[in-house]
Design a protein around this motif. Structure first.
Motif, mmCIF file in Angstrom:
data_model
loop_
_atom_site.group_PDB
_atom_site.id
_atom_site.type_symbol
_atom_site.label_atom_id
_atom_site.label_comp_id
_atom_site.label_asym_id
_atom_site.label_seq_id
_atom_site.Cartn_x
_atom_site.Cartn_y
_atom_site.Cartn_z
ATOM 1 N N PRO A 50 0.792 -1.230 0.000
ATOM 2 C CA PRO A 50 0.000 0.000 0.000
ATOM 3 C C PRO A 50 0.828 1.285 0.000
ATOM 4 C CG PRO A 50 -0.007 -0.961 2.182
ATOM 5 C CD PRO A 50 0.703 -1.931 1.275
ATOM 6 N N GLU A 51 2.070 1.205 0.447
ATOM 7 C CA GLU A 51 2.938 2.386 0.464
ATOM 8 C C GLU A 51 4.387 1.928 0.560
ATOM 9 O OE1 GLU A 51 3.414 4.147 4.846
ATOM 10 O OE2 GLU A 51 1.302 4.008 4.274
ATOM 11 N N PRO A 52 5.321 2.750 0.095
ATOM 12 C CA PRO A 52 6.737 2.389 0.232
ATOM 13 C C PRO A 52 7.151 2.404 1.706
ATOM 14 C CG PRO A 52 6.459 4.376 -1.129
ATOM 15 C CD PRO A 52 5.115 3.994 -0.603
ATOM 16 N N GLU A 67 5.028 6.163 17.199
ATOM 17 C CA GLU A 67 4.434 4.836 16.968
ATOM 18 C C GLU A 67 4.255 4.615 15.455
ATOM 19 O OE1 GLU A 67 4.009 2.432 18.984
ATOM 20 O OE2 GLU A 67 3.823 3.250 20.991
ATOM 21 N N ARG A 68 5.364 4.445 14.745
ATOM 22 C CA ARG A 68 5.324 4.350 13.284
ATOM 23 C C ARG A 68 4.568 3.125 12.787
ATOM 24 N NH1 ARG A 68 11.515 5.331 11.914
ATOM 25 N NH2 ARG A 68 10.898 4.152 10.085
ATOM 26 N N LEU A 69 4.816 1.972 13.372
ATOM 27 C CA LEU A 69 4.114 0.761 12.925
ATOM 28 C C LEU A 69 2.615 0.870 13.197
ATOM 29 C CD1 LEU A 69 6.379 -2.275 13.905
ATOM 30 C CD2 LEU A 69 5.790 -1.461 11.620
ATOM 31 N N LEU A 74 -2.875 1.555 11.053
ATOM 32 C CA LEU A 74 -4.156 2.261 11.061
ATOM 33 C C LEU A 74 -4.495 2.863 9.695
ATOM 34 C CD1 LEU A 74 -4.018 4.061 14.524
ATOM 35 C CD2 LEU A 74 -5.663 2.299 13.808
ATOM 36 N N ARG A 75 -3.475 3.203 8.909
ATOM 37 C CA ARG A 75 -3.738 3.760 7.577
ATOM 38 C C ARG A 75 -4.311 2.724 6.621
ATOM 39 N NH1 ARG A 75 1.165 6.477 8.542
ATOM 40 N NH2 ARG A 75 2.384 5.050 7.248
ATOM 41 N N PHE A 139 -7.005 -7.426 8.113
ATOM 42 C CA PHE A 139 -6.752 -7.085 6.722
ATOM 43 C C PHE A 139 -8.057 -6.593 6.102
ATOM 44 C CE2 PHE A 139 -3.135 -10.081 7.134
ATOM 45 C CZ PHE A 139 -2.132 -9.317 6.518
ATOM 46 N N PRO A 140 -7.984 -5.599 5.231
ATOM 47 C CA PRO A 140 -9.224 -5.093 4.610
ATOM 48 C C PRO A 140 -9.792 -6.077 3.594
ATOM 49 C CG PRO A 140 -7.326 -3.972 3.692
ATOM 50 C CD PRO A 140 -6.811 -4.852 4.804
ATOM 51 N N ASP A 141 -11.077 -5.975 3.378
ATOM 52 C CA ASP A 141 -11.735 -6.741 2.318
ATOM 53 C C ASP A 141 -11.178 -6.228 0.982
ATOM 54 O OD1 ASP A 141 -13.631 -7.299 0.175
ATOM 55 O OD2 ASP A 141 -14.968 -7.982 1.763
#
Length: 145
Positions: A50-52, A67-69, A74-75, A139-141
């Motif tokens: 989803p992101e680098p 709290e980076r992880l 959450l994103r 995990f998202p649908d």
């Protein structure tokens, strides 16, 4: 028929068992760390990450309170309350430190994670591990992406 993303995530994670531990790695069979395991599962489930992920040092979490992880999870994932297989588990390894270890719940009493010196293993979710859990994520649908 819709995909059962949780069952699929656990089955995929079991294919990673035995992968050696490699800091910043994210390749099944070649090497990964705990974040790399989750990144690899995400790629298998959705096709791309989803992101680098920026480079990080082994001691990145000891240098501050960010709290980076947790924020990254959450994103891209939904917070979860009730434990169930297929959820990503976030651990705080020491009181007062930031959360910096990830795993995937594999059944009611076990989880799969990449652990320094051990590689990707399936471990018992013992009381020592349970008390370190600070968050769970689903995990998202795939239809919601």
């Amino acid at each position: 028929m819709s995909r059962d993303i949780n069952t699929e995530a656990v089955a995929l994670a079991r294919h990673w068992l035995g992968t050696p531990y490699r800091h910043q790695g994210a390749t099944r069979g070649a090497g990964c760390d705990c974040l790399g395991l989750i990144r690899g599962l995400w790629r298998s489930l959705y096709g791309s990450e989803p992101e680098p992920v920026p480079p990080y040092t082994r001691d990145w979490a000891e240098r501050g309170s960010e709290e980076r992880l947790w924020r990254a999870a959450l994103r891209h994932m939904q917070p979860a309350q009730d434990p169930m297989p297929g959820q990503v588990i976030l651990f705080r390894m020491r009181a007062g430190a930031v959360a910096k270890h990830l795993g995937l719940q594999s059944d009611s009493a076990r989880f799969i994670h990449a652990y320094s010196g051990h590689g990707v293993v399936e471990s018992a979710l013992t009381p020592a591990w349970q008390r370190r859990i600070v968050a769970r994520f689903a995990f998202p649908d795939p239809n919601d992406l």
